[in-house]
Design an enzyme around this catalytic site. Sequence first.
Site, mmCIF file in Angstrom:
data_model
loop_
_atom_site.group_PDB
_atom_site.id
_atom_site.type_symbol
_atom_site.label_atom_id
_atom_site.label_comp_id
_atom_site.label_asym_id
_atom_site.label_seq_id
_atom_site.Cartn_x
_atom_site.Cartn_y
_atom_site.Cartn_z
ATOM 1 N N THR A 162 35.026 98.765 -41.326
ATOM 2 C CA THR A 162 34.460 98.361 -42.749
ATOM 3 C C THR A 162 34.704 99.076 -43.181
ATOM 4 O O THR A 162 34.755 100.975 -43.870
ATOM 5 C CB THR A 162 33.089 98.587 -42.057
ATOM 6 O OG1 THR A 162 33.004 97.665 -40.304
ATOM 7 C CG2 THR A 162 32.291 98.225 -43.659
ATOM 8 N N ILE A 353 11.574 77.335 -37.545
ATOM 9 C CA ILE A 353 10.039 77.421 -38.037
ATOM 10 C C ILE A 353 10.724 76.915 -39.622
ATOM 11 O O ILE A 353 9.549 75.547 -40.390
ATOM 12 C CB ILE A 353 9.020 78.608 -39.146
ATOM 13 C CG1 ILE A 353 8.895 79.235 -37.152
ATOM 14 C CG2 ILE A 353 8.317 79.016 -40.042
ATOM 15 C CD1 ILE A 353 8.146 80.624 -37.638
ATOM 16 N N GLU A 379 28.626 98.805 -33.072
ATOM 17 C CA GLU A 379 28.191 99.930 -32.510
ATOM 18 C C GLU A 379 28.565 99.972 -30.485
ATOM 19 O O GLU A 379 27.722 100.511 -30.537
ATOM 20 C CB GLU A 379 27.310 100.992 -32.977
ATOM 21 C CG GLU A 379 27.282 100.593 -34.239
ATOM 22 C CD GLU A 379 28.813 101.662 -35.276
ATOM 23 O OE1 GLU A 379 29.351 102.078 -34.551
ATOM 24 O OE2 GLU A 379 28.512 102.470 -35.999
#
Length: 401
Positions: A162, A353, A379
Amino acid sequence: MSRLAQTAGLTDVQQEILSTVRDFVDKEIIPVATQLEHRDEYPTEIVEGLKELGLFGLMIPEEYGGLGESLLTYALCVEEIARGWMSVSGIINTHFIVAYMLKQHGTQEQKDTFLPRMALGEVRGAFSMSEPALGSDVSAISSKGVRDGDEYVLDGQKMWLTNGGTSTLVAVLCRSDEGHPEGTAPHKSMTTFLVEKEAGFGEVRPGLTIPGKIDKMGYKGVDTTELIMDGLRIPANRVLGGTTGRGFYQMMDGVEVGRVNVAARGCGVAQRAFELGVSYAQQRQTFGKQIAQHQAIQFKLAEMATKVEAAHAMMVNAARKKDSGERNDLEAGMAKYLASEYCKEVVEDAFRIHGGYGFSKEYEIERLYREAPMLLIGEGTAEIQKMIIGRRLLEEYRLQG
């Protein structure tokens, strides 16, 4: 402020920081997040705003130009940022882990060199453990660092960085057999190297290549890359802490606080999903009334809110445990496991929903639905967390005699 995910016992300074961050998220991140995410565009203006707020130096000690705040303060800020757009929280998380590792394990020269510039966001951090042929099995790392005079020569291929392109300092874990005889346990022959580089893609310094961004299902905007080392030479004084063989422990310390961060991200995404679900349920009508008035939807909202609260409480507990100086791998593992699983479930309920509209890219919940799965593996997977939790529980409850 939301009724959910409140934290008792915060100082006035902590409350002021969180209020500032939440205001920034509401005004600067949420309105543009979905548009930027769909374009997979790096959020340059948002990152500059975070620099101005001082968030890149939030946990860096004041003596190095940071704010010197606690892990709890940082985690609560991450929760707010992830509520706006999880990719932004990822941008600062890897930076934070490298700064933390430097603060905890770096030599004085390394701290003096990097931490002041990291506090300003001028130096941006990334860290690298994983490789193409391994996932959670860190002991199988094959990248190597070999001593050559006053330098080390690094070779190997790393994966899933990242900030791989935008970072300028990468903490890279490699195998280093120097001083470690054959037969030494793998985790005792690993070293963390601090690799400085230019931002960008391609050959960013001699012997170091950052290929283009990996195209991902979600978690877009932030650049995720490979890192290829081919005869990369770095000075010997860029061994983190100045001594080889300690890399595994240094990385695990960083990952431990990283797990609190991932738990905070799960809390933030889940809270945003709940907000979207409870809002839509009061706008949409079926059978002559708001769907929020149907018992089935109320049950969903009740379950969602309870999960948001439970995950937040466990995340706060893990952060406070680490701040107290105590070992927190059990609490961090539990928090990361619960928050990521609950995040997935809350997002899916909010998606349900929304009905058919949840499948439309015009609605924010579609983005959250693609982002949540990353938390299940980042992680350490759920299975790894369970392994950590199980082993620690057996330590705590070991039978005597």
